[in-house]
Design a protein around this motif. Structure first.
Motif, PDB file in Angstrom:
ATOM      1  N   MET A   1      37.274  29.249 -12.921  1.00 57.94           N
ATOM      2  CA  MET A   1      37.632  28.418 -11.828  1.00 57.94           C
ATOM      3  C   MET A   1      36.520  27.609 -11.615  1.00 57.94           C
ATOM      4  N   LYS A   2      37.031  26.499 -11.281  1.00 59.38           N
ATOM      5  CA  LYS A   2      35.784  25.385 -10.772  1.00 59.38           C
ATOM      6  C   LYS A   2      36.141  24.586  -9.391  1.00 59.38           C
ATOM      7  N   LYS A   3      35.368  24.139  -8.967  1.00 65.47           N
ATOM      8  CA  LYS A   3      35.177  23.627  -7.526  1.00 65.47           C
ATOM      9  C   LYS A   3      34.940  22.137  -7.742  1.00 65.47           C
ATOM     10  N   ILE A   4      35.822  21.350  -7.235  1.00 68.81           N
ATOM     11  CA  ILE A   4      35.476  20.025  -7.387  1.00 68.81           C
ATOM     12  C   ILE A   4      34.957  19.411  -5.746  1.00 68.81           C
ATOM     13  N   GLU A   5      34.152  18.820  -5.890  1.00 67.22           N
ATOM     14  CA  GLU A   5      33.700  18.253  -4.456  1.00 67.22           C
ATOM     15  C   GLU A   5      33.579  16.676  -4.712  1.00 67.22           C
ATOM     16  N   ALA A   6      34.500  16.024  -3.936  1.00 66.11           N
ATOM     17  CA  ALA A   6      34.507  14.442  -3.858  1.00 66.11           C
ATOM     18  C   ALA A   6      34.199  14.077  -2.687  1.00 66.11           C
ATOM     19  N   ILE A   7      33.190  13.097  -2.706  1.00 62.95           N
ATOM     20  CA  ILE A   7      32.637  12.178  -1.551  1.00 62.95           C
ATOM     21  C   ILE A   7      33.381  10.777  -1.614  1.00 62.95           C
ATOM     22  N   ILE A   8      34.073  10.389  -0.841  1.00 62.95           N
ATOM     23  CA  ILE A   8      35.022   9.122  -0.998  1.00 62.95           C
ATOM     24  C   ILE A   8      34.970   8.386   0.361  1.00 62.95           C
ATOM     25  N   LYS A   9      35.329   7.158   0.358  1.00 64.38           N
ATOM     26  CA  LYS A   9      35.718   6.333   1.516  1.00 64.38           C
ATOM     27  C   LYS A   9      36.633   6.922   2.484  1.00 64.38           C
ATOM     28  N   PRO A  10      36.647   6.886   3.792  1.00 66.06           N
ATOM     29  CA  PRO A  10      37.375   7.361   4.570  1.00 66.06           C
ATOM     30  C   PRO A  10      38.975   6.820   4.406  1.00 66.06           C
ATOM     31  N   PHE A  11      39.099   5.682   4.012  1.00 65.38           N
ATOM     32  CA  PHE A  11      40.673   5.162   4.218  1.00 65.38           C
ATOM     33  C   PHE A  11      41.183   5.469   2.832  1.00 65.38           C
ATOM     34  N   LYS A  12      40.489   6.062   1.944  1.00 64.27           N
ATOM     35  CA  LYS A  12      41.171   6.477   0.568  1.00 64.27           C
ATOM     36  C   LYS A  12      41.723   7.992   0.705  1.00 64.27           C
ATOM     37  N   LEU A  13      41.697   8.631   1.598  1.00 63.99           N
ATOM     38  CA  LEU A  13      41.790   9.731   1.589  1.00 63.99           C
ATOM     39  C   LEU A  13      43.274  10.316   1.425  1.00 63.99           C
ATOM     40  N   GLU A  14      44.510   9.392   1.918  1.00 63.27           N
ATOM     41  CA  GLU A  14      45.730   9.556   1.868  1.00 63.27           C
ATOM     42  C   GLU A  14      46.145   9.217   0.545  1.00 63.27           C
ATOM     43  N   GLU A  15      45.374   8.224  -0.290  1.00 65.27           N
ATOM     44  CA  GLU A  15      45.802   8.135  -1.612  1.00 65.27           C
ATOM     45  C   GLU A  15      45.346   9.182  -2.707  1.00 65.27           C
TER      46      GLU A  15
ATOM     47  N   PRO B   1      30.049   6.681   7.313  1.00 63.08           N
ATOM     48  CA  PRO B   1      31.124   7.849   7.331  1.00 63.08           C
ATOM     49  C   PRO B   1      31.663   7.992   6.017  1.00 63.08           C
ATOM     50  N   LYS B   2      32.007   9.231   5.570  1.00 63.63           N
ATOM     51  CA  LYS B   2      32.475   9.527   4.196  1.00 63.63           C
ATOM     52  C   LYS B   2      33.257  10.563   4.640  1.00 63.63           C
ATOM     53  N   ILE B   3      34.185  11.111   3.588  1.00 65.36           N
ATOM     54  CA  ILE B   3      34.860  12.206   3.479  1.00 65.36           C
ATOM     55  C   ILE B   3      34.784  12.993   2.429  1.00 65.36           C
ATOM     56  N   LYS B   4      34.594  14.331   2.640  1.00 63.72           N
ATOM     57  CA  LYS B   4      34.388  15.394   1.483  1.00 63.72           C
ATOM     58  C   LYS B   4      35.443  16.193   1.229  1.00 63.72           C
ATOM     59  N   ILE B   5      36.058  16.084   0.073  1.00 64.64           N
ATOM     60  CA  ILE B   5      37.289  16.995  -0.213  1.00 64.64           C
ATOM     61  C   ILE B   5      36.639  17.999  -1.483  1.00 64.64           C
TER      62      ILE B   5
ATOM     63  N   LYS C   1      33.932  -1.204  -5.758  1.00 61.36           N
ATOM     64  CA  LYS C   1      32.800  -1.750  -4.782  1.00 61.36           C
ATOM     65  C   LYS C   1      32.070  -0.731  -4.721  1.00 61.36           C
ATOM     66  N   ILE C   2      30.516  -0.821  -4.422  1.00 52.09           N
ATOM     67  CA  ILE C   2      29.559  -0.043  -4.028  1.00 52.09           C
ATOM     68  C   ILE C   2      30.053   0.820  -2.929  1.00 52.09           C
ATOM     69  N   GLY C   3      29.831   2.015  -3.078  1.00 48.75           N
ATOM     70  CA  GLY C   3      29.874   3.036  -1.924  1.00 48.75           C
ATOM     71  C   GLY C   3      31.326   3.735  -2.334  1.00 48.75           C
ATOM     72  N   ASP C   4      31.850   3.647  -3.507  1.00 49.50           N
ATOM     73  CA  ASP C   4      33.136   4.230  -3.763  1.00 49.50           C
ATOM     74  C   ASP C   4      33.049   6.065  -3.453  1.00 49.50           C
ATOM     75  N   GLY C   5      32.014   6.585  -4.063  1.00 49.26           N
ATOM     76  CA  GLY C   5      31.504   7.916  -3.852  1.00 49.26           C
ATOM     77  C   GLY C   5      31.314   8.563  -5.183  1.00 49.26           C
ATOM     78  N   LYS C   6      31.377   9.749  -5.149  1.00 44.84           N
ATOM     79  CA  LYS C   6      31.072  10.555  -6.486  1.00 44.84           C
ATOM     80  C   LYS C   6      31.847  12.031  -6.381  1.00 44.84           C
ATOM     81  N   ILE C   7      31.950  12.625  -7.679  1.00 46.44           N
ATOM     82  CA  ILE C   7      32.654  13.810  -7.620  1.00 46.44           C
ATOM     83  C   ILE C   7      31.583  14.717  -8.444  1.00 46.44           C
ATOM     84  N   PHE C   8      31.582  16.014  -7.850  1.00 46.50           N
ATOM     85  CA  PHE C   8      30.716  16.991  -8.342  1.00 46.50           C
ATOM     86  C   PHE C   8      31.698  18.149  -8.610  1.00 46.50           C
ATOM     87  N   ILE C   9      31.298  18.556 -10.096  1.00 47.93           N
ATOM     88  CA  ILE C   9      32.200  19.632 -10.536  1.00 47.93           C
ATOM     89  C   ILE C   9      31.224  21.174 -10.885  1.00 47.93           C
TER      90      ILE C   9
END
Length: 112
Positions: A1-15, A57-61, A85-93
């Motif tokens: 099993m893996k855990k994905i942690e994604a830090i994204i811009k708040p307005f991208k959460l629904e997408e 402000p960011k969203i962590k999934i 654009k700058i600030g799109d975020g990161k993904i950690f697995i």
């Protein structure tokens, strides 16, 4: 099993949520967080005084899934969250050693 942690811009959460849902990924944890990376915040004026806002402000999934879904899930997050654009975020697995569903006491992949 893996855990994905994604830090994204708040307005991208629904997408991102819709993209993961299309893959059949149902469970996720979403947290409102603040942080900065290379963009280093921005300057604002409040009551005539200029000040720097370091933490944006960011969203962590957080998603825990079977190994075979990790690549498609991370690709879906990148595709849905990317603005170019700058600030799109990161993904950690990372690796998850064990998972336990409290209600049924199922363990491992069954708990996810």
């Amino acid at each position: 099993m893996k855990k994905i942690e994604a830090i994204i811009k708040p307005f991208k959460l629904e997408e991102v949520k819709e993209a993961l849902s299309e893959l059949g990924i149902e469970g996720m944890t979403v947290t409102e967080v603040k942080g900065f990376g290379r963009q280093k915040g921005h300057t604002e004026i409040y009551r005539g005084s200029e000040y720097t806002v370091d933490f944006l402000p960011k969203i962590k999934i957080e998603i825990v899934l079977n190994d075979d879904l990790v690549e498609s899930a991370s690709n879906a997050v990148v595709k849905a969250a990317k603005t170019g654009k700058i600030g799109d975020g990161k993904i950690f697995i990372s690796t998850v050693e064990e998972a336990i569903r409290i209600r049924t006491e199922e363990t491992g992949d069954k708990a996810v």
